[in-house]
Motif scaffolding. Structure first.
Motif, PDB file in Angstrom:
ATOM      1  N   GLU A  14       1.001  -1.489  -0.147  1.00  6.71           N
ATOM      2  CA  GLU A  14      -0.176  -0.537  -0.072  1.00  6.71           C
ATOM      3  C   GLU A  14       0.990   1.312  -0.345  1.00  6.71           C
ATOM      4  OE1 GLU A  14       0.609  -1.849   4.102  1.00  6.71           O
ATOM      5  OE2 GLU A  14      -0.425  -2.514   2.188  1.00  6.71           O
ATOM      6  N   GLN A  15       1.910   1.212   0.280  1.00  5.24           N
ATOM      7  CA  GLN A  15       3.088   2.340   0.583  1.00  5.24           C
ATOM      8  C   GLN A  15       3.848   1.919  -0.949  1.00  5.24           C
ATOM      9  OE1 GLN A  15       5.363   2.207   3.793  1.00  5.24           O
ATOM     10  NE2 GLN A  15       3.512   2.391   4.827  1.00  5.24           N
ATOM     11  N   ALA A  16       3.681   1.511  -1.156  1.00  2.00           N
ATOM     12  CA  ALA A  16       5.534   1.029  -2.556  1.00  2.00           C
ATOM     13  C   ALA A  16       4.616   2.622  -3.856  1.00  2.00           C
ATOM     14  CB  ALA A  16       5.282  -0.010  -3.237  1.00  2.00           C
ATOM     15  N   ASP A  17       3.827   2.826  -4.459  1.00  2.00           N
ATOM     16  CA  ASP A  17       3.490   4.601  -5.226  1.00  2.00           C
ATOM     17  C   ASP A  17       3.857   5.233  -4.726  1.00  2.00           C
ATOM     18  OD1 ASP A  17       2.573   2.432  -7.289  1.00  2.00           O
ATOM     19  OD2 ASP A  17       0.571   2.600  -6.184  1.00  2.00           O
ATOM     20  N   ALA A  18       3.670   5.211  -3.310  1.00  2.00           N
ATOM     21  CA  ALA A  18       4.260   7.121  -2.573  1.00  2.00           C
ATOM     22  C   ALA A  18       5.639   6.526  -2.959  1.00  2.00           C
ATOM     23  CB  ALA A  18       3.819   6.876  -1.117  1.00  2.00           C
ATOM     24  N   VAL A  19       6.340   5.211  -2.299  1.00  2.00           N
ATOM     25  CA  VAL A  19       7.795   5.393  -1.926  1.00  2.00           C
ATOM     26  C   VAL A  19       9.026   5.788  -3.480  1.00  2.00           C
ATOM     27  CG1 VAL A  19       9.461   3.569  -1.040  1.00  2.00           C
ATOM     28  CG2 VAL A  19       7.760   4.008   0.348  1.00  2.00           C
ATOM     29  N   VAL A  20       8.550   4.485  -3.900  1.00  2.00           N
ATOM     30  CA  VAL A  20       9.302   5.055  -5.755  1.00  2.00           C
ATOM     31  C   VAL A  20       8.605   6.682  -6.105  1.00  2.00           C
ATOM     32  CG1 VAL A  20       8.649   4.482  -8.052  1.00  2.00           C
ATOM     33  CG2 VAL A  20       8.038   2.948  -6.657  1.00  2.00           C
ATOM     34  N   ALA A  21       7.154   6.712  -6.063  1.00  2.00           N
ATOM     35  CA  ALA A  21       7.572   8.588  -6.411  1.00  2.00           C
ATOM     36  C   ALA A  21       8.831   9.464  -5.530  1.00  2.00           C
ATOM     37  CB  ALA A  21       6.703   9.208  -6.451  1.00  2.00           C
ATOM     38  N   ALA A  22       8.864   9.038  -3.916  1.00  2.00           N
ATOM     39  CA  ALA A  22       9.592   9.869  -3.199  1.00  2.00           C
ATOM     40  C   ALA A  22      11.633   9.742  -3.653  1.00  2.00           C
ATOM     41  CB  ALA A  22       9.263   9.163  -2.171  1.00  2.00           C
ATOM     42  N   VAL A  23      11.636   8.705  -3.646  1.00  2.00           N
ATOM     43  CA  VAL A  23      13.297   7.782  -3.811  1.00  2.00           C
ATOM     44  C   VAL A  23      13.186   8.355  -5.153  1.00  2.00           C
ATOM     45  CG1 VAL A  23      14.609   5.599  -4.518  1.00  2.00           C
ATOM     46  CG2 VAL A  23      12.783   5.862  -2.529  1.00  2.00           C
ATOM     47  N   GLN A  24      12.484   8.471  -6.218  1.00  2.00           N
ATOM     48  CA  GLN A  24      13.137   9.400  -7.759  1.00  2.00           C
ATOM     49  C   GLN A  24      13.122  10.704  -7.696  1.00  2.00           C
ATOM     50  OE1 GLN A  24      10.708   7.845 -10.855  1.00  2.00           O
ATOM     51  NE2 GLN A  24      11.988   8.596 -12.154  1.00  2.00           N
ATOM     52  N   ALA A  25      11.972  11.024  -6.981  1.00  2.00           N
ATOM     53  CA  ALA A  25      12.586  12.500  -6.894  1.00  2.00           C
ATOM     54  C   ALA A  25      14.022  12.616  -6.110  1.00  2.00           C
ATOM     55  CB  ALA A  25      11.236  13.021  -6.489  1.00  2.00           C
ATOM     56  N   ASP A  26      13.988  11.938  -4.603  1.00  2.00           N
ATOM     57  CA  ASP A  26      15.025  12.469  -3.844  1.00  2.00           C
ATOM     58  C   ASP A  26      16.263  11.408  -4.467  1.00  2.00           C
ATOM     59  OD1 ASP A  26      12.949  12.832  -1.909  1.00  2.00           O
ATOM     60  OD2 ASP A  26      13.662  11.192  -0.280  1.00  2.00           O
ATOM     61  N   LEU A  27      16.954  10.967  -5.588  1.00  2.00           N
ATOM     62  CA  LEU A  27      17.359  10.454  -6.478  1.00  2.00           C
ATOM     63  C   LEU A  27      17.914  11.676  -7.306  1.00  2.00           C
ATOM     64  CD1 LEU A  27      17.483   6.538  -5.872  1.00  2.00           C
ATOM     65  CD2 LEU A  27      18.676   8.209  -4.941  1.00  2.00           C
ATOM     66  N   ALA A  28      17.092  12.075  -7.733  1.00  2.00           N
ATOM     67  CA  ALA A  28      17.394  12.728  -9.275  1.00  2.00           C
ATOM     68  C   ALA A  28      17.749  14.101  -8.583  1.00  2.00           C
ATOM     69  CB  ALA A  28      16.030  12.828 -10.033  1.00  2.00           C
ATOM     70  N   ARG A  29      17.431  14.461  -7.208  1.00  5.07           N
ATOM     71  CA  ARG A  29      17.713  16.272  -6.483  1.00  5.07           C
ATOM     72  C   ARG A  29      18.978  15.149  -6.258  1.00  5.07           C
ATOM     73  NH1 ARG A  29      16.779  17.014  -1.557  1.00  5.07           N
ATOM     74  NH2 ARG A  29      15.107  15.621  -1.192  1.00  5.07           N
ATOM     75  N   ALA A  34      22.524  12.615 -13.561  1.00  2.00           N
ATOM     76  CA  ALA A  34      22.488  10.858 -13.806  1.00  2.00           C
ATOM     77  C   ALA A  34      21.045  10.426 -13.867  1.00  2.00           C
ATOM     78  CB  ALA A  34      23.295   9.989 -12.187  1.00  2.00           C
ATOM     79  N   GLU A  35      20.884   9.930 -14.124  1.00  2.00           N
ATOM     80  CA  GLU A  35      19.490   8.784 -14.970  1.00  2.00           C
ATOM     81  C   GLU A  35      19.304   7.561 -13.667  1.00  2.00           C
ATOM     82  OE1 GLU A  35      18.116   5.461 -18.302  1.00  2.00           O
ATOM     83  OE2 GLU A  35      19.699   6.234 -18.363  1.00  2.00           O
ATOM     84  N   VAL A  36      18.750   8.368 -13.267  1.00  2.00           N
ATOM     85  CA  VAL A  36      17.067   7.566 -12.453  1.00  2.00           C
ATOM     86  C   VAL A  36      16.430   6.755 -12.552  1.00  2.00           C
ATOM     87  CG1 VAL A  36      16.586   7.915 -10.300  1.00  2.00           C
ATOM     88  CG2 VAL A  36      18.646   9.150 -10.378  1.00  2.00           C
ATOM     89  N   GLN A  37      16.476   5.735 -12.322  1.00  2.00           N
ATOM     90  CA  GLN A  37      15.098   4.968 -12.828  1.00  2.00           C
ATOM     91  C   GLN A  37      14.109   4.212 -11.665  1.00  2.00           C
ATOM     92  OE1 GLN A  37      15.606   2.214 -15.742  1.00  2.00           O
ATOM     93  NE2 GLN A  37      15.350   3.650 -17.310  1.00  2.00           N
ATOM     94  N   ALA A  38      13.042   4.636 -10.913  1.00  2.96           N
ATOM     95  CA  ALA A  38      12.110   4.244 -10.044  1.00  2.96           C
ATOM     96  C   ALA A  38      11.522   3.330 -10.387  1.00  2.96           C
ATOM     97  CB  ALA A  38      12.035   4.843  -8.702  1.00  2.96           C
ATOM     98  N   TYR A  39      10.765   1.782 -10.219  1.00  7.07           N
ATOM     99  CA  TYR A  39       9.487   1.551 -10.509  1.00  7.07           C
ATOM    100  C   TYR A  39       9.984  -0.298  -9.212  1.00  7.07           C
ATOM    101  CZ  TYR A  39      13.675  -1.483 -12.096  1.00  7.07           C
ATOM    102  OH  TYR A  39      14.695  -2.678 -12.508  1.00  7.07           O
ATOM    103  N   ARG A  40       8.200  -0.597  -9.701  1.00  6.66           N
ATOM    104  CA  ARG A  40       7.371  -1.295  -8.666  1.00  6.66           C
ATOM    105  C   ARG A  40       8.447  -2.847  -9.683  1.00  6.66           C
ATOM    106  NH1 ARG A  40       2.084  -0.554  -6.310  1.00  6.66           N
ATOM    107  NH2 ARG A  40       2.799  -2.776  -5.362  1.00  6.66           N
ATOM    108  N   GLN A  41       8.622  -3.603  -8.695  1.00  8.88           N
ATOM    109  CA  GLN A  41       8.876  -5.217  -9.733  1.00  8.88           C
ATOM    110  C   GLN A  41       8.368  -5.787  -8.896  1.00  8.88           C
ATOM    111  OE1 GLN A  41      13.037  -6.005 -10.084  1.00  8.88           O
ATOM    112  NE2 GLN A  41      12.414  -8.026 -11.012  1.00  8.88           N
ATOM    113  N   ASP A  42       6.509  -5.984  -7.903  1.00  7.29           N
ATOM    114  CA  ASP A  42       6.315  -7.433  -7.034  1.00  7.29           C
ATOM    115  C   ASP A  42       5.769  -8.804  -7.790  1.00  7.29           C
ATOM    116  OD1 ASP A  42       6.086  -5.505  -6.118  1.00  7.29           O
ATOM    117  OD2 ASP A  42       3.515  -4.845  -6.385  1.00  7.29           O
ATOM    118  N   PRO A  43       6.748  -9.648  -7.222  1.00  7.86           N
ATOM    119  CA  PRO A  43       6.702 -11.021  -8.339  1.00  7.86           C
ATOM    120  C   PRO A  43       3.923 -11.441  -8.535  1.00  7.86           C
ATOM    121  CG  PRO A  43       7.877 -11.221  -6.260  1.00  7.86           C
ATOM    122  CD  PRO A  43       7.151 -10.030  -6.502  1.00  7.86           C
TER     123      PRO A  43
END
Length: 186
Positions: A14-29, A34-43
């Motif tokens: 339930e927190q995965a989408d918010a974490v993906v957006a936050a990680v991508q924004a923080d790492l890009a900043r 650098a090329e920053v990609q953040a995505y979900r990889q749920d089995p």
């Protein structure tokens, strides 16, 4: 060339989408240019797999509890048989059937509750001391290791106590039905 550095995070779904957006924004900043990609990889079917695993663990637990209950029942029957004279003497001095019944059941409940408490303590010690960094992260220290589920500990204690109560019923009924004269003569 070399592999790109990666960062894997395990978060509740339930927190995965918010974490993906936050990680991508923080790492890009933090890593300009650098090329920053953040995505979900749920089995696939992860929830179904976890549900089946929980069901299998509970089924195995029920078998173990049933076998343990039979063992406690057997011990209770032997104990009542060995203490038949004591029960007769207590009854002759005025102990009621309810007191004899509750004493025998309480012995069983206390024994299984203590065994359940010892099992939970052992489980917590094992889970806390597993080398998770070596198994999961390739030696990289984990920031937050998964904790021991309190609900599982409570469920285990309740189950152990309930098994003790059920296993103590038959020996307690036998102890109550013993005739005082026959018990003292035994």
């Amino acid at each position: 060339f070399g592999a790109s550095p990666t960062l894997e995070l395990w978060v509740p779904s339930e927190q995965a989408d918010a974490v993906v957006a936050a990680v991508q924004a923080d790492l890009a900043r933090l890593l300009p240019g650098a090329e920053v990609q953040a995505y979900r990889q749920d089995p696939e079917n992860l929830e179904d797999t976890i549900a089946k695993l929980r069901l299998a663990v509970r089924a195995a637990g029920l078998v173990v509890l049933a076998l343990g209950g039979l063992g406690v029942l057997n011990i209770g029957l032997v104990t009542v048989r060995q203490r038949i004279r004591e029960i007769g003497v207590r009854r002759s001095f005025g102990a009621t059937s309810a007191r004899v019944f509750s004493a025998v059941v309480l012995e069983s409940v206390v024994a299984t509750a203590l065994a359940g408490l010892a099992a939970v303590a052992l489980s917590v010690a094992i889970v806390r001391n597993l080398p998770l960094e070596r198994w999961l992260a390739g030696g990289v220290p984990l920031v937050d290791a998964p904790g021991f589920p309190v609900s599982a500990a409570v469920e285990g204690l309740v189950a152990a106590t309930a098994v003790g109560a059920l296993a103590g019923l038959v020996p307690a009924l036998i102890a109550v039905r013993v005739k005082v004269i026959d018990a003292i003569r035994f």
